[in-house]
Design a protein around this motif. Structure first.
Motif, PDB file in Angstrom:
ATOM      1  N   MET A  95      35.701  30.775 -17.078  1.00 38.37           N
ATOM      2  CA  MET A  95      36.302  29.528 -16.588  1.00 38.37           C
ATOM      3  C   MET A  95      35.226  28.464 -16.362  1.00 38.37           C
ATOM      4  N   LYS A  96      34.108  28.872 -15.767  1.00 40.92           N
ATOM      5  CA  LYS A  96      33.008  27.927 -15.546  1.00 40.92           C
ATOM      6  C   LYS A  96      32.511  27.349 -16.867  1.00 40.92           C
ATOM      7  N   PRO A 141      44.285  22.486 -17.094  1.00 39.01           N
ATOM      8  CA  PRO A 141      45.001  22.995 -18.277  1.00 39.01           C
ATOM      9  C   PRO A 141      44.099  23.748 -19.238  1.00 39.01           C
ATOM     10  N   ASP A 142      42.872  23.306 -19.398  1.00 40.28           N
ATOM     11  CA  ASP A 142      41.948  23.964 -20.323  1.00 40.28           C
ATOM     12  C   ASP A 142      41.669  25.406 -19.902  1.00 40.28           C
ATOM     13  N   ILE A 143      41.371  25.606 -18.606  1.00 40.33           N
ATOM     14  CA  ILE A 143      40.983  26.950 -18.182  1.00 40.33           C
ATOM     15  C   ILE A 143      42.184  27.894 -18.078  1.00 40.33           C
ATOM     16  N   HIS A 144      43.320  27.370 -17.617  1.00 40.09           N
ATOM     17  CA  HIS A 144      44.476  28.249 -17.462  1.00 40.09           C
ATOM     18  C   HIS A 144      45.114  28.583 -18.808  1.00 40.09           C
ATOM     19  N   ASN A 145      45.195  27.614 -19.720  1.00 38.10           N
ATOM     20  CA  ASN A 145      45.751  27.919 -21.035  1.00 38.10           C
ATOM     21  C   ASN A 145      44.865  28.894 -21.798  1.00 38.10           C
ATOM     22  N   MET A 150      33.422  26.681  -6.865  1.00 39.53           N
ATOM     23  CA  MET A 150      34.657  26.644  -6.076  1.00 39.53           C
ATOM     24  C   MET A 150      35.859  26.440  -6.975  1.00 39.53           C
ATOM     25  N   PHE A 151      35.735  25.490  -7.920  1.00 35.19           N
ATOM     26  CA  PHE A 151      36.851  25.204  -8.815  1.00 35.19           C
ATOM     27  C   PHE A 151      37.258  26.453  -9.587  1.00 35.19           C
ATOM     28  N   ALA A 152      36.280  27.177 -10.117  1.00 31.35           N
ATOM     29  CA  ALA A 152      36.584  28.353 -10.913  1.00 31.35           C
ATOM     30  C   ALA A 152      37.175  29.477 -10.065  1.00 31.35           C
TER      31      ALA A 152
END
Length: 280
Positions: free
Chosen positions: A267-268, A18-22, A245-247
């Motif tokens: 994002m990272k 939620p933090d990165i997408h918002n 990978m997550f980012a």
């Protein structure tokens, strides 16, 4: 009207998605909101129906639903079908379509940090779950021939190899067999949750026979340095955590939903700030 996105999993409260997408929705002035939804395995079918009913525009899928969700979708992308796991769903005119960005996201992260050709490297993949499926099929699809798999349940690893439609020369081992032959491998990739918070004391296998010039990659990003990576570092191996990978997989999912490929480094940094750490 605000568009709703999210992530489903069990557990899920730890997710930083939620933090990165918002942040990305705000940065690109998109009237959208991303939320995490705790969905247990017995409620998966109901959850998918409910999300469709309220018009959720897209969502990510994490442990333990990446394979189980497939029968509940209207359509599955060819690559995700070959992998046998979905981590991203988009709502297209009321139809839920599944994709897998794990494998390509991981490959982008690996290439970013491992500055050598992968063609002649011997790779050991640890685990045979949903994330392993994405990474394994992507690697062999890219023509990387020497990818072996170690798993606690050998039969599950064999199923992964048999289900993947791309040509390969994969051997399958138990964890004990892999530990005995670790000095054969240039790259180790842990795809299991062993060592993930809160069980940070765990390791998927022992590294007594690891080559000191090996590259050890763990797809876990919380903690940023797992016990496996600490042990590898003590043996002078190069290490990589799961932040890249997550980012990258998140950025690819965001692109599927919006047509925009967001800033991966941003994002990272959000994840690093959330976890209160620095990149290893």
């Amino acid at each position: 009207m605000i568009k709703v996105y999210g992530v489903i999993g069990d557990p899920i409260s730890h997710s930083v998605s939620p933090d990165i997408h918002n942040d990305a929705f705000s940065r690109y002035n998109l009237n959208s909101f991303y939320h995490h939804f705790h969905v247990t395995p017995t409620k998966l079918e109901d959850a998918v129906k409910g999300m469709k009913a309220i018009g959720v525009r897209g969502f990510n899928v994490t442990i333990p639903h990446k394979t189980a969700i497939i029968p509940h979708l209207d359509e599955v992308d060819e690559t995700a079908r070959a992998i046998g796991a979905v981590n991203t769903v988009v709502n297209r005119n009321g139809r839920f379509v599944g994709y897998n960005t794990d494998g390509f996201g991981y490959l982008l992260a690996l290439k970013e940090e491992y500055n050598q050709s992968l063609d002649d490297k011997r790779i050991l993949l640890i685990g045979a779950g949903g994330a392993a499926r994405g990474i394994y099929c992507t690697l062999v699809k890219e023509g990387i021939a020497n990818v072996d798999i170690a798993n606690r349940t050998v039969e599950k690893a064999k199923e992964l190899v048999n289900d993947c439609p791309y040509e390969n020369h994969t051997r399958v081992f138990s964890i004990h067999e892999a530990e005995t032959n670790l000095n054969q491998y240039d790259i180790l990739i842990n795809t299991t949750p062993e060592g993930m918070s809160p069980h940070t004391e765990r390791m998927p296998l022992q590294l007594h026979k690891l080559k000191n010039d090996a590259f050890v990659s763990d797809i876990i990003y919380n903690p940023l340095k797992t016990k496996l990576l600490e042990a590898a570092e003590q043996k002078q191996a190069m290490i990589q955590n799961g932040l890249g990978m997550f980012a990258f997989q998140a950025a690819l999912a965001f692109e599927i939903w919006t047509g925009i490929f967001p800033e991966v480094e941003r994002m990272k940094q959000i994840v690093l700030n959330k976890l209160g750490g620095t990149e290893c």
